[in-house]
Design an enzyme around this catalytic site. Sequence first.
Site, PDB file in Angstrom:
ATOM      1  CB  CYS A  58      -0.927   0.004   1.212  1.00  0.00           C
ATOM      2  SG  CYS A  58      -0.079  -0.070   2.809  1.00  0.00           S
ATOM      3  NE  ARG A  60       8.325   1.038   0.847  1.00  0.00           N
ATOM      4  CZ  ARG A  60       8.984   2.168   1.132  1.00  0.00           C
ATOM      5  NH1 ARG A  60       9.804   2.706   0.262  1.00  0.00           N
ATOM      6  NH2 ARG A  60       8.830   2.740   2.305  1.00  0.00           N
ATOM      7  CG  ASP A 118       4.438  -0.973   8.753  1.00  0.00           C
ATOM      8  OD1 ASP A 118       4.462  -2.184   9.049  1.00  0.00           O
ATOM      9  OD2 ASP A 118       3.583  -0.475   8.011  1.00  0.00           O
ATOM     10  CB  THR A 194      -9.532 -11.938   4.199  1.00  0.00           C
ATOM     11  OG1 THR A 194      -9.848 -12.683   3.012  1.00  0.00           O
ATOM     12  CG2 THR A 194     -10.811 -11.642   4.957  1.00  0.00           C
ATOM     13  N   GLY A 195      -6.825  -9.950   2.602  1.00  0.00           N
ATOM     14  CA  GLY A 195      -5.416 -10.080   2.218  1.00  0.00           C
ATOM     15  C   GLY A 195      -4.534  -9.814   3.417  1.00  0.00           C
ATOM     16  CB  ILE A 197      -3.741  -4.618   4.848  1.00  0.00           C
ATOM     17  CG1 ILE A 197      -2.364  -4.103   4.455  1.00  0.00           C
ATOM     18  CG2 ILE A 197      -4.468  -3.569   5.676  1.00  0.00           C
ATOM     19  CD1 ILE A 197      -2.385  -2.808   3.678  1.00  0.00           C
TER      20      ILE A 197
END
Length: 420
Positions: A58, A60, A118, A194-195, A197
Amino acid sequence: MQKYNVSKHKNFYVIGISYQKADAKTRGKFNLNIDQRKALLDKAKSIGLISVVTSSTCNRTEIYAFADEQDVLIDLLCEFSIGDQETFSENGYVLKNEAAINHMFRVGGGLDSQILGDFEIISQIKSAFILSKKKGMINHFMERLVNSVIQASRRIKNETRISSGATSVSFASVQYILDHIEHVSDRKILLFGTGKIGRNTCENLVKHTSNKNITLINRTKDKAEEIAGKFNLIVKDFSELQSEIRSTDILIVATGAQSPTITKELIYPKKDLLVLDLSIPKNVAEDVEGMANVKLLHLDYLSQLTDENLSKRKAFIPDAEAIIEEVKVEFDEWLDTRKFAPTIKALKEKFKIFQEEELDYQGKKNGKFDKEQAELISDRVIHKITRSFASHLRNANGSTEDSIALLKKVFELETDSDKA
């Protein structure tokens, strides 16, 4: 990079586009799903590239690869995404050789993340590496580099507290809900997608909200059921999306679709709704934001939220950078050895020829000669001699090329690069 004998191509590049220069809409144009990344690797292989890793998150999209010129990699990215060269020129970046290596360490170490510390990106790099390896697109350099980046990332996470507090978009979204929604444990929450993330967000929701009324919807239902089973949550069919949105209080969208999946028509206009769009590209249509009953937030906003632990995490940046430098020194030492690896290989092959000739001579001369024992001893001698030469070349301090030239002259060596 050719002088290190790690690639037939001149340079190691990182080309990419990230949150630092590009907004979510622009990043979305260059986002690559799994099928697009597979196709990109196949094309890269067909045009003669030998080692390519591509990661798309999300925050890069990046390609790490060997090439003679950067344009071939930019063209690949544009061909398999919906981005174009002009947009990349305005918003993207290109790093080469040492700068590219340094960048990869900082990305993997959580120092270049939209939320400091992160570490979700390192799992994405691992997955990208595994995909490239399956496609036969990993050379020794890339394998060593990725493993070194993973090592640095693991040490930073274990030896510093840079990852304390809200250090991911999935956690930041849950933190926002906790801070702004009253009686959150009683609210109905719908998670669509439901990937990676989505899974992380689901785990954080269960852990921090004590909410048992969480519903999962995914286009592929069995994936949602797999996650729901871990937390005893509700799963609904994709066909029930609109009816579920109608009754929900909080909608979290984390799909990987290339165009909006949540449109104005799906939302009931007479009930307040908080919508968190954690997708790249954006998966909630822009006109939803204009609805009076809807509060829509995108991941870029959530990532910019200042939390009370940020200043504490910043204090650990020097420690993280020191760890990266330690691991990188080891990587650089390995890379230096690649300069003379062909010479050491040729030297060892020359010694093996001497060994075979002498063993054959002694076997014919002496009927009681123990060839097996002599071969074992001479192998150990060859190993010690070549290791001594390697140690000398490693510590030659600027005279490595002269030493290599001398070895080639004395032992009449010819390496593969000499033959080319």
